[in-house]
Design an enzyme around this catalytic site. Structure first.
Site, PDB file in Angstrom:
ATOM      1  N   GLU A   1     -26.756  19.180  33.894  1.00 46.27           N
ATOM      2  CA  GLU A   1     -26.774  17.734  33.615  1.00 46.27           C
ATOM      3  C   GLU A   1     -28.124  17.332  33.019  1.00 46.27           C
ATOM      4  OE1 GLU A   1     -25.729  19.075  36.601  1.00 46.27           O
ATOM      5  OE2 GLU A   1     -23.659  18.951  35.915  1.00 46.27           O
TER       6      GLU A   1
ATOM      7  N   SER B   1     -34.483  17.441  40.299  1.00 45.79           N
ATOM      8  CA  SER B   1     -34.292  17.022  38.897  1.00 45.79           C
ATOM      9  C   SER B   1     -35.326  15.981  38.505  1.00 45.79           C
ATOM     10  CB  SER B   1     -32.886  16.430  38.724  1.00 45.79           C
ATOM     11  OG  SER B   1     -31.917  17.394  39.048  1.00 45.79           O
TER      12      SER B   1
ATOM     13  N   GLY C   1      -7.339  41.602  42.196  1.00 41.01           N
ATOM     14  CA  GLY C   1      -7.893  41.748  43.547  1.00 41.01           C
ATOM     15  C   GLY C   1      -9.212  42.499  43.554  1.00 41.01           C
TER      16      GLY C   1
ATOM     17  N   GLU D   1     -34.362  25.779  36.779  1.00 43.17           N
ATOM     18  CA  GLU D   1     -35.052  25.455  35.508  1.00 43.17           C
ATOM     19  C   GLU D   1     -34.330  24.324  34.788  1.00 43.17           C
ATOM     20  OE1 GLU D   1     -36.838  28.623  33.277  1.00 43.17           O
ATOM     21  OE2 GLU D   1     -36.761  29.973  35.013  1.00 43.17           O
TER      22      GLU D   1
END
Ligand SMILES: Cc1cc2nc3c(=O)[nH]c(=O)nc-3n(C[C@H](O)[C@H](O)[C@H](O)COP(=O)(O)OP(=O)(O)OC[C@H]3O[C@@H](n4cnc5c(N)ncnc54)[C@H](O)[C@@H]3O)c2cc1C
Length: 379
Positions: free
Chosen positions: A367, A132, A340, A363
């Site tokens: 956050e 980041s 299921g 990319e």
């Protein structure tokens, strides 16, 4: 205002969706088992023009607008997400830097091969110590005569194990801080460039990512992409348009999941009637539809803004954040509607559930998208 895609763009989207559903999907189990995309599928994708989605016609590409390209990405999203990931890492972040910043000579040298699918491309900024915090990369490019010599390690680089060309971001002038960052076109057969560990991933099988190691790799100065010391903002600009594409792919994936759920809910009977008659199931379908419609409106708006030459830094993050979070909600509901069966590997919902998780991470994580949006709001 007109919200309809042109007939041409609808055709392109339908053709790509059909390719994904009728040609790629029947090979999905093989891709899952071997973690490899059969070469004939790559060839067929190239014939369809998928590798030239972002490339102007004069260099052998489709010449599509951003709106057109994203319409194609929505079609791509309907099928195997590993296959779609491989195509889009090439057609999006692998190509857009060269198209946007390349010289005429660089474009003539690489784009025709990329459009034909002969050169697979990727983009490398992430390093083991900077994800980041991409401004903190350590890979260095130092000028020696006519070359820049690269040293450093990138990791998690999509397509690297099959790539012919990477756009690599490296530090050229450390004294300038984040302004001292440049982009380079790095052929993978350059001595001193090697693929390191190939990642073993939760999903998106067939879309290979790996480390890329540079050890005194001499890149001709003619491969500098854009100006020297391009800077962090410009380098990351290569990712901005990619984010719109991810929003469009997410929308396609959501639509496929909803289509599968509607089919299943009508066919599956419990308590003597189709489960589609239970309001609890209907509400899940309705919520999926809301997520699809809002995500589609967002990618269409942002793609249109790009084509108008508008600054989309905030809106591309809005679209990517919304659509990828929406896709996670939709994938979770799809498993629930299918019961299921949704948990079983023989049914595509299980695969989408694993594959989609990546889109909230790469990319720029969700956050980081919110950091970008908030910073822009407060600027
Ligand atoms: C399969 C795969 C393919 C990829 N392909 C490529 C590629 O082709 N090219 C490339 O360059 N990179 C690629 N990446 C890298 C990807 O972009 C990074 O993984 C991503 O940016 C997150 O970095 P990180 O993994 O180091 O996580 P970190 O940065 O360590 O983040 C960990 C957590 O901390 C949060 N966080 C970090 N900083 C902040 C902050 N300031 N505020 C709030 N929260 C924060 C994050 O949101 C996240 O939740 C790929 C990754 C994967 C998994």
């Amino acid at each position: 205002m007109d919200f309809t895609l042109s007939a041409d763009l609808q055709d392109i989207q339908t053709t790509i969706r059909s390719f994904m559903l009728d040609v790629v999907e029947p090979r999905a189990h093989e891709i899952e088992d071997t973690n490899r995309i059969p070469p004939e599928l790559t060839r067929q994708a190239a014939e369809l023009g998928l590798f030239g989605l972002s490339i102007p016609e004069e260099y052998g590409g489709t010449g599509l607008s951003t709106l057109g390209r994203c319409a194609a990405y929505e079609g791509l999203g309907h099928g195997h997400m590993g296959f779609g990931g491989m195509v889009s890492a090439h057609a999006s972040i692998g190509t857009s830097g060269l198209v946007r910043l390349g010289t005429e000579e660089q474009k003539r040298r690489f784009l025709p091969g990329m459009a034909a699918g002969d050169i697979i491309a990727g983009f490398a900024i992430t390093e083991p110590t900077s994800g980041s915090d991409a401004a903190n990369i350590r890979t260095r490019a130092t000028r020696h005569g006519d070359d820049y010599v690269l040293n450093g390690t990138k990791h998690y680089i999509s397509n690297a194990p099959i790539a012919g060309l990477l756009t690599v971001i490296a530090i050229t002038s450390p004294e300038k801080g984040t302004r001292g960052m440049s982009a380079f076109l790095v052929p993978m057969d350059t001595p001193g460039v090697r693929v390191g560990r190939i990642d073993e991933k939760m999903g998106q099988k067939g879309s290979l990512s790996s480390e890329v190691i540079f050890e005194d790799a001499a890149i001709p100065a003619g491969n500098l992409l854009g100006p020297l010391d391009l800077g962090y903002r410009e380098a990351l600009g290569i990712l901005t348009n990619g984010r719109v594409g991810i929003a469009a792919r997410s929308t396609g994936a959501m639509q496929r999941l909803l289509d599968l759920c509607i089919q299943h809910a009508k066919a599956r009977e419990q308590f003597g009637r189709p489960i589609a008659e239970f309001q609890a199931v209907q509400f899940m379908l309705a919520e999926m539809e809301v997520d699809i419609q809002t995500s589609r409106l967002l990618w269409q708006k942002v793609a249109w803004m790009v084509d108008q030459g508008q600054d989309v830094r905030r809106m591309a993050s809005v679209a990517k954040y919304h659509a990828t979070e929406a896709l996670s909600r939709v994938a979770d509901k799809a498993v629930q509607v299918a019961g299921g069966m949704g948990y079983m590997k023989e049914y595509p919902i299980e695969r989408f559930y694993r594959d989609q998780r990546l889109l909230r991470i790469y990319e720029g994580t969700s956050e980081i998208q919110k950091v970008i949006i908030a910073r822009d709001l407060l600027a």
